[in-house]
Design a protein around this motif. Structure first.
Motif, PDB file in Angstrom:
ATOM      1  N   ILE A 194       0.843  -1.206   0.000  1.00 42.79           N
ATOM      2  CA  ILE A 194       0.000   0.000   0.000  1.00 42.79           C
ATOM      3  C   ILE A 194       0.878   1.257   0.000  1.00 42.79           C
ATOM      4  O   ILE A 194       0.599   2.228  -0.724  1.00 42.79           O
ATOM      5  CB  ILE A 194      -0.949  -0.002   1.223  1.00 42.79           C
ATOM      6  N   GLY A 195       1.957   1.229   0.784  1.00 39.37           N
ATOM      7  CA  GLY A 195       2.869   2.380   0.823  1.00 39.37           C
ATOM      8  C   GLY A 195       3.463   2.654  -0.553  1.00 39.37           C
ATOM      9  O   GLY A 195       3.514   3.797  -1.015  1.00 39.37           O
ATOM     10  N   MET A 241      -9.692   3.219  -0.495  1.00 41.38           N
ATOM     11  CA  MET A 241      -8.398   3.894  -0.417  1.00 41.38           C
ATOM     12  C   MET A 241      -7.482   3.489  -1.575  1.00 41.38           C
ATOM     13  O   MET A 241      -6.963   4.360  -2.289  1.00 41.38           O
ATOM     14  CB  MET A 241      -7.783   3.636   0.964  1.00 41.38           C
ATOM     15  N   GLN A 248      -5.251   8.252  -8.770  1.00 42.69           N
ATOM     16  CA  GLN A 248      -4.273   9.338  -8.719  1.00 42.69           C
ATOM     17  C   GLN A 248      -3.012   9.007  -9.499  1.00 42.69           C
ATOM     18  O   GLN A 248      -2.426   9.882 -10.155  1.00 42.69           O
ATOM     19  CB  GLN A 248      -3.941   9.654  -7.266  1.00 42.69           C
ATOM     20  N   ASP A 251      -3.263  10.044 -12.893  1.00 42.04           N
ATOM     21  CA  ASP A 251      -3.385  11.493 -13.081  1.00 42.04           C
ATOM     22  C   ASP A 251      -4.813  12.028 -13.043  1.00 42.04           C
ATOM     23  O   ASP A 251      -5.104  13.085 -13.629  1.00 42.04           O
ATOM     24  CB  ASP A 251      -2.707  11.940 -14.383  1.00 42.04           C
ATOM     25  N   THR A 253      -7.814  13.765 -10.771  1.00 39.92           N
ATOM     26  CA  THR A 253      -7.891  14.606  -9.570  1.00 39.92           C
ATOM     27  C   THR A 253      -8.953  13.970  -8.678  1.00 39.92           C
ATOM     28  O   THR A 253     -10.133  13.965  -9.020  1.00 39.92           O
ATOM     29  CB  THR A 253      -8.286  16.047  -9.942  1.00 39.92           C
ATOM     30  N   VAL A 254      -8.499  13.407  -7.559  1.00 40.27           N
ATOM     31  CA  VAL A 254      -9.339  12.482  -6.799  1.00 40.27           C
ATOM     32  C   VAL A 254      -9.829  13.078  -5.483  1.00 40.27           C
ATOM     33  O   VAL A 254      -9.055  13.710  -4.757  1.00 40.27           O
ATOM     34  CB  VAL A 254      -8.550  11.184  -6.485  1.00 40.27           C
ATOM     35  N   THR A 255     -11.096  12.855  -5.193  1.00 36.16           N
ATOM     36  CA  THR A 255     -11.663  13.186  -3.882  1.00 36.16           C
ATOM     37  C   THR A 255     -12.239  11.905  -3.292  1.00 36.16           C
ATOM     38  O   THR A 255     -12.935  11.166  -3.988  1.00 36.16           O
ATOM     39  CB  THR A 255     -12.795  14.222  -4.019  1.00 36.16           C
TER      40      THR A 255
ATOM     41  N   ILE B 194       4.442   4.840   5.277  1.00 30.30           N
ATOM     42  CA  ILE B 194       3.446   5.494   4.422  1.00 30.30           C
ATOM     43  C   ILE B 194       2.224   4.588   4.263  1.00 30.30           C
ATOM     44  O   ILE B 194       1.079   5.043   4.327  1.00 30.30           O
ATOM     45  CB  ILE B 194       4.056   5.847   3.040  1.00 30.30           C
ATOM     46  N   ALA B 198      -1.647   5.332   5.331  1.00 23.01           N
ATOM     47  CA  ALA B 198      -2.778   5.297   4.396  1.00 23.01           C
ATOM     48  C   ALA B 198      -3.907   4.394   4.888  1.00 23.01           C
ATOM     49  O   ALA B 198      -5.069   4.602   4.535  1.00 23.01           O
ATOM     50  CB  ALA B 198      -2.303   4.808   3.021  1.00 23.01           C
ATOM     51  N   ARG B 235       1.442  16.581  -4.885  1.00 18.87           N
ATOM     52  CA  ARG B 235       1.289  15.178  -4.462  1.00 18.87           C
ATOM     53  C   ARG B 235       2.642  14.517  -4.227  1.00 18.87           C
ATOM     54  O   ARG B 235       2.838  13.343  -4.531  1.00 18.87           O
ATOM     55  CB  ARG B 235       0.480  14.406  -5.502  1.00 18.87           C
ATOM     56  N   ASN B 237       5.869  12.815  -2.361  1.00 15.34           N
ATOM     57  CA  ASN B 237       5.940  11.785  -1.322  1.00 15.34           C
ATOM     58  C   ASN B 237       6.227  12.375   0.050  1.00 15.34           C
ATOM     59  O   ASN B 237       5.881  11.772   1.067  1.00 15.34           O
ATOM     60  CB  ASN B 237       7.061  10.783  -1.655  1.00 15.34           C
ATOM     61  N   MET B 241       1.256  14.162  -0.574  1.00 13.67           N
ATOM     62  CA  MET B 241       0.552  12.881  -0.362  1.00 13.67           C
ATOM     63  C   MET B 241       0.347  12.580   1.117  1.00 13.67           C
ATOM     64  O   MET B 241      -0.790  12.331   1.549  1.00 13.67           O
ATOM     65  CB  MET B 241       1.303  11.773  -1.112  1.00 13.67           C
ATOM     66  N   LEU B 245      -3.196  12.239   3.373  1.00 13.56           N
ATOM     67  CA  LEU B 245      -3.528  11.065   4.188  1.00 13.56           C
ATOM     68  C   LEU B 245      -3.820  11.479   5.634  1.00 13.56           C
ATOM     69  O   LEU B 245      -4.738  10.958   6.277  1.00 13.56           O
ATOM     70  CB  LEU B 245      -2.388  10.037   4.145  1.00 13.56           C
ATOM     71  N   VAL B 254     -11.016  15.035   1.371  1.00 12.25           N
ATOM     72  CA  VAL B 254      -9.772  15.574   0.801  1.00 12.25           C
ATOM     73  C   VAL B 254      -9.724  15.404  -0.715  1.00 12.25           C
ATOM     74  O   VAL B 254     -10.054  14.342  -1.244  1.00 12.25           O
ATOM     75  CB  VAL B 254      -8.548  14.855   1.414  1.00 12.25           C
ATOM     76  N   THR B 255      -9.281  16.453  -1.392  1.00  4.15           N
ATOM     77  CA  THR B 255      -8.974  16.388  -2.824  1.00  4.15           C
ATOM     78  C   THR B 255      -7.513  16.781  -3.010  1.00  4.15           C
ATOM     79  O   THR B 255      -7.072  17.779  -2.426  1.00  4.15           O
ATOM     80  CB  THR B 255      -9.863  17.363  -3.621  1.00  4.15           C
ATOM     81  N   ILE B 256      -6.790  15.994  -3.789  1.00  4.92           N
ATOM     82  CA  ILE B 256      -5.398  16.368  -4.104  1.00  4.92           C
ATOM     83  C   ILE B 256      -5.343  16.955  -5.506  1.00  4.92           C
ATOM     84  O   ILE B 256      -5.788  16.329  -6.468  1.00  4.92           O
ATOM     85  CB  ILE B 256      -4.455  15.147  -4.040  1.00  4.92           C
ATOM     86  N   LEU B 257      -4.814  18.148  -5.602  1.00  6.50           N
ATOM     87  CA  LEU B 257      -4.612  18.778  -6.911  1.00  6.50           C
ATOM     88  C   LEU B 257      -3.156  18.597  -7.333  1.00  6.50           C
ATOM     89  O   LEU B 257      -2.262  18.545  -6.493  1.00  6.50           O
ATOM     90  CB  LEU B 257      -4.921  20.280  -6.836  1.00  6.50           C
ATOM     91  N   HIS B 258      -2.930  18.528  -8.625  1.00  2.45           N
ATOM     92  CA  HIS B 258      -1.571  18.341  -9.122  1.00  2.45           C
ATOM     93  C   HIS B 258      -1.455  18.957 -10.515  1.00  2.45           C
ATOM     94  O   HIS B 258      -2.388  19.610 -11.000  1.00  2.45           O
ATOM     95  CB  HIS B 258      -1.203  16.854  -9.118  1.00  2.45           C
ATOM     96  N   ARG B 260      -1.724  17.957 -13.398  1.00  6.79           N
ATOM     97  CA  ARG B 260      -2.676  17.563 -14.436  1.00  6.79           C
ATOM     98  C   ARG B 260      -4.104  18.002 -14.121  1.00  6.79           C
ATOM     99  O   ARG B 260      -5.029  17.684 -14.874  1.00  6.79           O
ATOM    100  CB  ARG B 260      -2.679  16.042 -14.612  1.00  6.79           C
ATOM    101  N   THR B 261      -4.294  18.681 -13.000  1.00  9.82           N
ATOM    102  CA  THR B 261      -5.641  19.103 -12.615  1.00  9.82           C
ATOM    103  C   THR B 261      -6.098  20.276 -13.475  1.00  9.82           C
ATOM    104  O   THR B 261      -5.350  21.244 -13.641  1.00  9.82           O
ATOM    105  CB  THR B 261      -5.645  19.530 -11.132  1.00  9.82           C
TER     106      THR B 261
END
Lengths: 360, 360
Positions: A194-195, A241, A248, A251, A253-255, B194, B198, B235, B237, B241, B245, B254-258, B260-261
């Protein structure tokens, strides 16, 4: 979820159930007309055969004037994958005389677990994977399970080890899962896997089967993920998860939505892709869905149905009838993600054997 | 990002820089008036002293009529944490004659890395942590570094091992980081840590220092996380990211932008909490921020400034001036997240020593 609606969106009237049944039968008819088992097809690596499936992505099912969504037919995709795996195993056996092996450990006498284990065994046999099954009684000790795992860890004919969950309450699940060698963790549940899945520039040895199956369906139907807004409903270790981490990595954009999310429908309405693993029957209504979105439904929830011989029927987290009218593609329940899970388990076992023997 | 604006939102005129300077000096004056180093305070566990800092959360800085945001003063919080750590180390030394030890390995002669290592050493000495430093020349082999790590892994006086990054190009960073014993991975970069971060129901031994510092700032300022919409920009490491978590573990959505967003500003405008670790000066403009949001700015970006004696000044990812007019709380750069990183490294080293010696 704060504003979740957990009622069954399908009314109990036969009339309202008809479109659901019609669509399902439409898909099944289509699939039967495709010679998936034809020996003329080249059973090469799974990913490289995506092209051959592209015709599926243009299929629209027999539908009413209201219904537009494609059905993402997990049953047929899984069949195709099993066919490809059979070919690969045959090629490996011919070349290096190695057959992949999967060990399954079942503790206790839960009927559902016994059924799952039996199904996995059958699926292994069908593709040519040797399966090793060990059943321990409910009152076994943790040490006995750990001893079995240790034996399979050391056994070169075993390339994957699977502990059927849930374990009896007196056992520490974390200890037992962590005892599985990371090289044989075909379930992909080890925290080290998972890590690596979470980290950029790292590669997990295995990806958990259900989320891997969800992404495989998107790939096989040539659904773009890069740059898309994706919502995962549910944050479990085995589906939500890792599904979010996989999206992600591609690529998106995940919520991630979960039980503490307020107004989840406002967020799902922005999503190009929804993967739902909430375990709540028909929670995601049509009004939650952005027109044209792609919906992957991991939920398998029994709801009462007096008209069914069993007294219940299985529905997903998504209100399928409503989703069909607004989404561009939807997985049915059953016949969507479900069959993909075992297919991915077989795929992980094959990958493990290939890696162990450096077979390309 | 598709629609990112990377220009410097602060004009080069002195007049436009004034509010920034005023706010900073306002905060510093306030902090000086609080006797953080008073020996009458009880230096107990870090988290338990949150109450004592609650006065900070009601502070509004000296501001113009336009400016409303609280300044989240990382410099003062870090000072307070270092003070608490000093007390804990003293208590441990008195009780069991153990002093925490941190080993730092520096390879090569990068000036910035040498400065970071020197600062860490100083910070260790100030709180009573014994620091062990090993400097290897640029042309060292991977084996030499691995040998050093192995020695520190076996040394009971060392409770944390830190590899100063970046390593020379000829070395495999993954191999080297993975060689650090997970019990001494105070950076929290090991994939096993990590993975545990998660997974629900699992606990990492260590959490990466910068994201841990971000969350600690939210806690110390009593900012609710549960049920809030949070956006993490970036995002990586080491920041983005794990920050995502951590927020999720605290029940944020939570939404992660990067990179490619698409249209990131549409997503940030929905966020109650933004943690930005994009490394793009002043990328997040006022128009990206929801009124009343809380902004944690991890970016430390040099931008040209002819008026500065050094020819440049440091700015964050957030356009600070604009954020101050719309957010409810903002971290400044410098003096926000930066000082928290080393404080969290000291905290992780202390935790490691406590865990090793079972000292509560």
């Amino acid at each position: 979820m704060a504003s979740s609606i957990f009622s069954d969106c399908s009314s109990s009237t036969t009339a309202r159930l008809l479109p659901f049944n019609k669509i399902r039968s439409g898909v099944l008819q289509f699939c039967r007309s495709v010679p998936l088992h034809s020996r003329t097809a080249n059973p090469s690596l799974i990913r490289t055969t995506t092209q051959r499936l592209s015709t599926w992505s243009t299929v629209t099912v027999a539908m009413t004037t209201e219904t537009r969504a494609k059905v993402i037919d997990g049953k047929s995709v899984a069949k195709q994958i099993r066919y490809e795996i059979t070919g690969e195993i045959s090629r490996m056996k011919d070349a290096i005389s190695i057959v992949p092996g999967l060990a399954v450990i079942l503790v206790g006498d839960r009927k559902d677990s016994a059924t799952y284990v039996r199904n996995k065994k059958k699926a292994c046999e069908a593709v040519g994977i040797t399966s090793y099954e060990e059943c321990l009684p409910e009152n076994s000790t943790e040490q006995e399970v750990l001893k079995l795992i240790s034996g399979f860890n050391d056994d070169p004919s075993v390339h994957g080890i699977l502990i059927q969950l849930p374990l009896p309450c007196h056992m520490n699940e974390e200890n037992i899962l962590n005892a599985v060698s990371i090289e044989k963790d075909v379930d992909g549940f080890h925290p080290l896997n998972i890590g690596r899945l979470a980290m950029r520039g790292r590669e997990p040895l295995f990806v958990p089967c259900t989320p891997k199956g969800c992404i495989e369906l998107l790939h096989r139907y040539r659904i773009d993920i890069k740059g898309k807004r994706a919502v995962v409903i549910g944050r479990s270790n085995i589906v939500g998860m890792p599904a979010a981490l996989l999206l992600q990595r591609e690529d998106a954009t995940v919520t991630i939505l979960h039980s503490r999310t307020k107004n989840p429908e406002e967020i799902t309405r922005q999503a190009d892709i929804i993967i739902s693993a909430a375990g709540q029957p028909n929670m995601v209504r049509g009004s939650w869905i952005k027109p044209g979105a792609v919906i992957i439904d991991v939920g398998i929830n029994p709801v009462e149905d007096a008209k069914s011989p069993r007294g219940y029927r299985l529905v997903g987290d998504i209100c399928y009838e409503e989703a069909c009218k607004i989404a561009s593609a939807v997985t049915p329940v059953p016949g969507g993600v479900g069959p993909m899970t075992i297919a991915m388990l077989l795929s992980n076992t094959l990958s493990s054997a290939k890696r162990t023997h450096n077979f390309k």
